[in-house]
Design a protein around this motif. Structure first.
Motif, PDB file in Angstrom:
ATOM      1  N   MET A   1       0.904  -1.306   0.013  1.00  0.00           N
ATOM      2  CA  MET A   1      -0.138   0.098   0.114  1.00  0.00           C
ATOM      3  C   MET A   1       1.099   1.218  -0.148  1.00  0.00           C
ATOM      4  N   CYS A   2       0.306   2.522  -0.463  1.00  0.00           N
ATOM      5  CA  CYS A   2       1.117   3.640  -0.550  1.00  0.00           C
ATOM      6  C   CYS A   2       0.515   4.499   0.763  1.00  0.00           C
ATOM      7  N   ASP A   3       1.233   4.865   1.474  1.00  0.00           N
ATOM      8  CA  ASP A   3       1.151   5.770   2.729  1.00  0.00           C
ATOM      9  C   ASP A   3       1.592   7.266   2.458  1.00  0.00           C
TER      10      ASP A   3
ATOM     11  N   CYS B   1       0.007   9.695   1.237  1.00  0.00           N
ATOM     12  CA  CYS B   1      -1.066  10.722   1.850  1.00  0.00           C
ATOM     13  C   CYS B   1      -1.419  10.534   3.509  1.00  0.00           C
ATOM     14  N   ASN B   2      -0.965   9.226   3.829  1.00  0.00           N
ATOM     15  CA  ASN B   2      -1.781   8.651   5.144  1.00  0.00           C
ATOM     16  C   ASN B   2      -3.085   8.838   5.377  1.00  0.00           C
ATOM     17  N   HIS B   3      -3.688   8.573   4.268  1.00  0.00           N
ATOM     18  CA  HIS B   3      -5.417   8.524   4.213  1.00  0.00           C
ATOM     19  C   HIS B   3      -5.643   7.022   4.547  1.00  0.00           C
ATOM     20  N   VAL B   4      -6.727   6.880   5.065  1.00  0.00           N
ATOM     21  CA  VAL B   4      -7.369   5.581   5.501  1.00  0.00           C
ATOM     22  C   VAL B   4      -8.801   5.420   4.733  1.00  0.00           C
ATOM     23  N   PRO B   5      -9.030   4.577   3.963  1.00  0.00           N
ATOM     24  CA  PRO B   5      -7.996   3.479   3.711  1.00  0.00           C
ATOM     25  C   PRO B   5      -6.710   3.648   2.689  1.00  0.00           C
ATOM     26  N   MET B   6      -5.784   3.245   2.839  1.00  0.00           N
ATOM     27  CA  MET B   6      -4.650   3.625   1.857  1.00  0.00           C
ATOM     28  C   MET B   6      -4.710   2.937   0.749  1.00  0.00           C
ATOM     29  N   CYS B   7      -3.994   3.514  -0.301  1.00  0.00           N
ATOM     30  CA  CYS B   7      -4.395   3.229  -1.593  1.00  0.00           C
ATOM     31  C   CYS B   7      -3.374   1.712  -1.866  1.00  0.00           C
ATOM     32  N   GLY B   8      -4.048   0.806  -2.453  1.00  0.00           N
ATOM     33  CA  GLY B   8      -3.432  -0.428  -3.092  1.00  0.00           C
ATOM     34  C   GLY B   8      -2.297  -0.203  -3.876  1.00  0.00           C
ATOM     35  N   LEU B   9      -1.456  -1.110  -3.974  1.00  0.00           N
ATOM     36  CA  LEU B   9      -0.286  -0.815  -4.983  1.00  0.00           C
ATOM     37  C   LEU B   9       0.124  -2.525  -5.487  1.00  0.00           C
TER      38      LEU B   9
ATOM     39  N   PRO C   1      -6.668   3.786  -7.530  1.00  0.00           N
ATOM     40  CA  PRO C   1      -5.613   4.484  -8.316  1.00  0.00           C
ATOM     41  C   PRO C   1      -5.149   5.742  -7.381  1.00  0.00           C
ATOM     42  N   CYS C   2      -3.646   5.625  -7.264  1.00  0.00           N
ATOM     43  CA  CYS C   2      -3.238   6.490  -6.477  1.00  0.00           C
ATOM     44  C   CYS C   2      -1.824   7.227  -7.216  1.00  0.00           C
ATOM     45  N   ALA C   3      -1.941   8.427  -7.793  1.00  0.00           N
ATOM     46  CA  ALA C   3      -1.051   9.171  -8.317  1.00  0.00           C
ATOM     47  C   ALA C   3       0.260   9.310  -7.806  1.00  0.00           C
ATOM     48  N   LYS C   4       0.129   9.553  -6.314  1.00  0.00           N
ATOM     49  CA  LYS C   4       1.694  10.007  -5.603  1.00  0.00           C
ATOM     50  C   LYS C   4       2.484   8.651  -5.449  1.00  0.00           C
ATOM     51  N   ALA C   5       1.867   7.570  -5.879  1.00  0.00           N
ATOM     52  CA  ALA C   5       2.569   6.227  -5.579  1.00  0.00           C
ATOM     53  C   ALA C   5       3.711   6.197  -6.851  1.00  0.00           C
ATOM     54  N   TYR C   6       3.339   6.698  -7.851  1.00  0.00           N
ATOM     55  CA  TYR C   6       4.321   6.642  -8.989  1.00  0.00           C
ATOM     56  C   TYR C   6       5.526   7.362  -8.880  1.00  0.00           C
ATOM     57  N   GLY C   7       5.351   8.361  -7.860  1.00  0.00           N
ATOM     58  CA  GLY C   7       6.566   9.124  -7.399  1.00  0.00           C
ATOM     59  C   GLY C   7       7.681   8.404  -6.625  1.00  0.00           C
ATOM     60  N   LEU C   8       6.994   7.185  -6.116  1.00  0.00           N
ATOM     61  CA  LEU C   8       7.940   6.676  -5.024  1.00  0.00           C
ATOM     62  C   LEU C   8       9.128   6.019  -5.408  1.00  0.00           C
ATOM     63  N   ILE C   9       9.286   5.490  -6.549  1.00  0.00           N
ATOM     64  CA  ILE C   9      10.306   4.945  -7.434  1.00  0.00           C
ATOM     65  C   ILE C   9      11.299   6.137  -7.307  1.00  0.00           C
ATOM     66  N   GLN C  10      11.137   7.281  -8.108  1.00  0.00           N
ATOM     67  CA  GLN C  10      12.093   8.183  -8.067  1.00  0.00           C
ATOM     68  C   GLN C  10      12.587   8.826  -6.866  1.00  0.00           C
ATOM     69  N   GLN C  11      11.604   8.810  -5.757  1.00  0.00           N
ATOM     70  CA  GLN C  11      12.099   9.492  -4.283  1.00  0.00           C
ATOM     71  C   GLN C  11      13.097   8.550  -3.678  1.00  0.00           C
ATOM     72  N   ARG C  12      13.145   7.239  -4.134  1.00  0.00           N
ATOM     73  CA  ARG C  12      13.910   6.279  -3.630  1.00  0.00           C
ATOM     74  C   ARG C  12      15.062   6.156  -4.316  1.00  0.00           C
ATOM     75  N   THR C  13      15.080   6.540  -5.550  1.00  0.00           N
ATOM     76  CA  THR C  13      16.171   5.898  -6.468  1.00  0.00           C
ATOM     77  C   THR C  13      16.897   7.256  -7.246  1.00  0.00           C
ATOM     78  N   HIS C  14      16.268   8.458  -7.360  1.00  0.00           N
ATOM     79  CA  HIS C  14      16.860   9.290  -8.309  1.00  0.00           C
ATOM     80  C   HIS C  14      18.144   9.771  -7.878  1.00  0.00           C
ATOM     81  N   PRO C  15      19.003   9.801  -8.761  1.00  0.00           N
ATOM     82  CA  PRO C  15      20.279  10.339  -8.403  1.00  0.00           C
ATOM     83  C   PRO C  15      20.585  11.678  -7.887  1.00  0.00           C
ATOM     84  N   GLY C  16      19.589  12.513  -8.036  1.00  0.00           N
ATOM     85  CA  GLY C  16      19.550  13.837  -7.868  1.00  0.00           C
ATOM     86  C   GLY C  16      18.977  13.986  -6.104  1.00  0.00           C
ATOM     87  N   ARG C  17      18.671  13.334  -5.605  1.00  0.00           N
ATOM     88  CA  ARG C  17      17.951  13.133  -4.381  1.00  0.00           C
ATOM     89  C   ARG C  17      18.930  13.681  -3.163  1.00  0.00           C
ATOM     90  N   LEU C  18      18.470  14.338  -2.279  1.00  0.00           N
ATOM     91  CA  LEU C  18      19.413  14.862  -1.015  1.00  0.00           C
ATOM     92  C   LEU C  18      19.487  13.635  -0.103  1.00  0.00           C
TER      93      LEU C  18
END
Length: 184
Positions: free
Chosen positions: A22-24, A26-34, A53-70
C-alpha cells in the motif's frame, strides 16, 4: 507476508517477482493499494490497483532512487541574489545553523514570528508540536489545517455532529446531497 506469499522485507538477489502493498504517501485511510514488481533487490515498477488508483505512488520509485535526491544537509554559501552555491555540511552543523536562526528570530521578533509546519508523512507531528510549544510559539500547522481537509472536517462535525468525510454513497444509498463539493 504478502497475499502472493512474497515478503516486503528482502528481495532475493537475481530474482524477480510481483507483490502487493500500500502507498502511505497521503496517510489516508483506507490507504491506496499497490502492485509492485521487483527485480535484483529493488522495486522495478509500481502501479495503483484498479479500485484505488494513487497518482502519488508513481513518484515513490524516483523518491527512492533518483540520483539527484538529497542524502545529506546542504548549506547555501554566498550572497542572496547571486548564484547560489550549496555545500555539504554535517548534521550537527545543520542543526546548529537552524537553532541559531530560530533563536535569532525569537529574540528579535518574539516566538510567534515562527510558524512550525509539518506535512506528510504524519509521524513527526507530535515531535514538531512539542518543539513548537517548547519554543513558545502558538503557530503550528499541517497541510490539513492550512490547505487541505481541515475546513471540510470542521464543517462535517458542525453539520452532522461527527466526521462524515469519506463516507461515499454505495448501493444502499437512497439520497446523497453534495454540499459545496465538485466530485468531478
Amino acid at each position: 507476508m504478502n497475499t502472493d506469499g512474497s515478503s516486503d522485507q528482502a528481495f532475493p538477489s537475481g530474482e524477480c517477482g510481483v507483490g502487493y502493498s500500500m502507498c502511505d504517501n497521503c496517510n489516508h485511510v483506507p490507504m491506496c493499494g499497490l502492485r509492485y514488481t521487483w527485480r535484483n533487490d529493488d522495486i522495478h515498477n509500481l502501479e495503483g490497483l484498479d479500485s484505488t488508483p494513487c497518482a502519488k505512488a508513481y513518484g515513490l520509485i524516483q523518491q527512492r532512487t533518483h540520483p539527484g535526491r538529497l542524502l545529506r544537509p546542504l548549506l547555501r554559501r554566498g550572497e542572496k541574489g547571486g548564484q547560489p552555491r550549496f555545500v555539504p555540511v554535517s548534521w550537527d552543523d545543520a542543526y546548529d545553523f537552524i537553532a541559531e536562526k530560530l533563536l535569532s528570530v525569537r529574540s528579535r521578533y518574539g516566538a510567534d514570528a515562527v510558524f512550525f509546519f509539518c506535512g506528510v508523512t504524519k509521524e513527526p507531528r507530535p515531535v514538531v508540536q512539542r518543539l513548537c510549544a517548547l519554543f513558545g510559539s502558538a503557530n503550528y500547522g499541517t497541510e490539513c489545517s492550512t490547505a487541505c481537509m481541515r475546513a471540510a472536517s470542521f464543517a462535517s462535525h458542525l453539520t452532522f455532529g461527527w466526521g462524515a468525510l469519506q463516507q461515499y454513497p454505495d448501493e444502499h444509498t437512497r439520497l446523497a446531497v453534495l454540499w459545496g463539493v465538485n466530485p468531478a
